[in-house]
Scaffold this active site. Structure first.
Site, PDB file in Angstrom:
ATOM      1  N   SER A   1       0.837  -1.200   0.000  1.00 28.58           N
ATOM      2  CA  SER A   1       0.000   0.000   0.000  1.00 28.58           C
ATOM      3  C   SER A   1       0.873   1.251   0.000  1.00 28.58           C
ATOM      4  O   SER A   1       0.565   2.231  -0.677  1.00 28.58           O
ATOM      5  CB  SER A   1      -0.931  -0.008   1.208  1.00 28.58           C
ATOM      6  OG  SER A   1      -0.187   0.092   2.404  1.00 28.58           O
TER       7      SER A   1
ATOM      8  N   ARG B   1       0.397   3.521  -3.259  1.00 26.78           N
ATOM      9  CA  ARG B   1      -0.270   4.798  -3.037  1.00 26.78           C
ATOM     10  C   ARG B   1       0.566   5.933  -3.634  1.00 26.78           C
ATOM     11  O   ARG B   1       0.067   6.763  -4.403  1.00 26.78           O
ATOM     12  CB  ARG B   1      -0.469   5.038  -1.554  1.00 26.78           C
ATOM     13  CG  ARG B   1      -1.190   6.346  -1.256  1.00 26.78           C
ATOM     14  CD  ARG B   1      -1.313   6.611   0.222  1.00 26.78           C
ATOM     15  NE  ARG B   1      -1.991   5.527   0.913  1.00 26.78           N
ATOM     16  CZ  ARG B   1      -1.386   4.675   1.731  1.00 26.78           C
ATOM     17  NH1 ARG B   1      -0.095   4.797   1.954  1.00 26.78           N
ATOM     18  NH2 ARG B   1      -2.054   3.718   2.316  1.00 26.78           N
TER      19      ARG B   1
ATOM     20  N   ASN C   1      -0.562   7.967  -7.059  1.00 22.71           N
ATOM     21  CA  ASN C   1      -0.843   9.401  -6.999  1.00 22.71           C
ATOM     22  C   ASN C   1       0.034  10.182  -7.953  1.00 22.71           C
ATOM     23  O   ASN C   1      -0.430  11.067  -8.667  1.00 22.71           O
ATOM     24  CB  ASN C   1      -0.642   9.919  -5.572  1.00 22.71           C
ATOM     25  CG  ASN C   1      -1.905   9.789  -4.760  1.00 22.71           C
ATOM     26  OD1 ASN C   1      -2.823  10.567  -4.939  1.00 22.71           O
ATOM     27  ND2 ASN C   1      -1.959   8.792  -3.899  1.00 22.71           N
TER      28      ASN C   1
END
Lengths: 280, 156
Positions: A203, A207, A211
């Protein structure tokens, strides 16, 4: 790049070209993408190392002549960042470990700087690279999964190391066996804890990567607005629109890159804090 | 987007960066911040101590002032008492001296009076003797009638 834009599939090619790393080693000769394990993403390595060296150099310059009485403007800035990070560590990290705060500081500075490469106009660095005969240049290292995963795997190794160090090998094993459902559902526990632990680095890496990749993509799309407009009246309309959109996304993205660097740092502290607690 | 050997290069870079940041930036800055914190707390403690000492010395000064005032008033009272004593003494002395002077003057006056009386008596006796001689027509022999004259003088 103007040649690509004028052709029919120019838009897709433009974006794809921008999202291709400068590859060396086992690379596909046509798409220029990595084709095996031993493919070096030279642009990622170059930019991230350059930024790392910047941090080291600036850190050395600041750390060498620290003035406790009358700090200069730059020292104040660095002091502010350092105190912010150590405040976060104090608030979220239980116990004492002298590695955590410098680790968090490194993550924050490095990730932020690498994310900041996104702020540079998307065509500028590839253009400069093109002058030197380099035709692929992906400037933002955090849009390369290798970078984000490298950091999150390092954090993951530290999590495992400190879990075993604090809980002991038996305690760490027990965590897999008896957490979260007690001793009657051992197989389920193993699967659950394994997923939980593996989710941490994944994660973290995905992430940040997601992004920044999305942010870069939006910048590319905005850059296409002016580029696809025909010379003439549409150009006069599209170029200001592109400028306004670019400014808006730039300001918003400045928030995003800071937030992502902050999230990566805080989650690292939290995960390592969980590794340091014995109450599983 | 493939995971390649770049991953390990980045990991190595990351670990080295952590070490460098720790050594070059975090270590010195943390030490400096700790030192500054210590210096500030020391300064505050010193200021607190100074304030306390100031209060104490102010109190002491006030006490000294009060004591000095008391002493001064005491001294003034003593001096006043002493002054009145001196005045009183001087008065009595003066009175005594005056009395003495008066007495001496009186004594002198008495003496003078007596002497004058004596003289007067002698002269009266002389006059009487002369008068008596004139009356009797002959000289009174002073030597012969000395006893008589003396007796006369004594009677006057």
């Amino acid at each position: 790049m103007s040649a690509e834009q004028s052709s029919g599939g120019g838009t897709v090619e433009y974006i794809q070209h921008h999202l291709t790393n400068l590859c060396a080693g086992e690379c596909d000769p046509v798409t220029h993408a990595a084709n095996g394990f031993f493919a070096w993403h030279l642009d990622t390595i170059f930019v991230s190392l350059l930024l790392a060296l910047t941090i080291v150099f600036v850190g050395w310059r600041v750390g060498r002549n620290l003035n406790p009485n009358t700090p200069g403007r730059f020292q104040n800035l660095i002091e502010g960042i350092v105190e912010f990070v150590s405040g976060q560590v104090r608030d979220t990290f239980p116990g004492h470990n002298p590695l955590i705060a410098p680790l968090a500081l490194t993550i924050f500075l490095w990730v932020w700087l690498m994310n900041f490469m996104d702020m540079i106009p998307v065509d500028l660095l590839p253009l400069i690279a093109g002058w030197f005969g380099i035709h692929y240049f992906k400037a933002v290292p955090t849009t390369d999964l290798n970078t984000t995963l490298a950091m999150s795997l390092t954090v993951f190794l530290l999590i495992i190391f400190y879990s075993i160090k604090v809980k002991g090998p038996v305690g760490y094993l027990k965590m897999f066996l008896f957490h979260p459902f007690g001793k009657f559902l051992v197989p389920v526990n193993i699967v659950m804890t394994l997923i939980e632990e593996l989710a941490k680095p994944l994660s973290l890496a995905l992430r940040l990567f997601g992004n920044l990749f999305a942010g870069e993509l939006v910048f590319l799309l905005i850059a296409l607005i002016g580029g696809t407009a025909a010379i003439g009246v549409a150009m006069a309309l599209m170029l200001p629109l592109q400028a306004v959109l670019d400014l808006g996304w730039l300001i918003f993205h400045l928030l995003v890159i800071t937030l992502q660097a902050f999230i990566f740092m805080v989650l690292t502290i939290v995960y390592l804090g969980m590794a340091h607690t014995d109450d599983h | 987007m493939n995971i390649t050997v770049t991953l390990f290069a980045q990991m190595a870079a990351f670990i080295m960066l952590i070490i460098f940041v720790n050594k070059l930036l975090w270590g010195p800055m943390n030490a400096m911040l700790a030192e500054r914190q210590k210096r500030i707390s020391d300064g505050l403690a010193a200021a607190e101590k100074g304030k306390h000492e100031l209060e104490l010395s102010e109190k002491r000064a006030k006490e000294a002032l009060v004591e000095a005032k008391n002493r001064a008033s005491e001294i003034i009272a003593q001096a006043e008492k002493r002054a009145s004593e001196i005045i009183d003494g001087a008065k009595t002395e003066a009175r005594a001296e005056g009395g003495r002077l008066v007495a001496a003057a009186k004594a002198e006056i008495d003496q003078e009076v007596n002497r004058a009386k004596e003289q007067l008596r002698k002269q009266v006796a002389g006059i009487a003797a002369a008068g008596a001689g004139k009356i009797l027509g002959r000289e009174i022999d002073a030597n012969k009638h000395d006893d008589l004259l003396k007796d006369l003088v004594a009677q006057i």
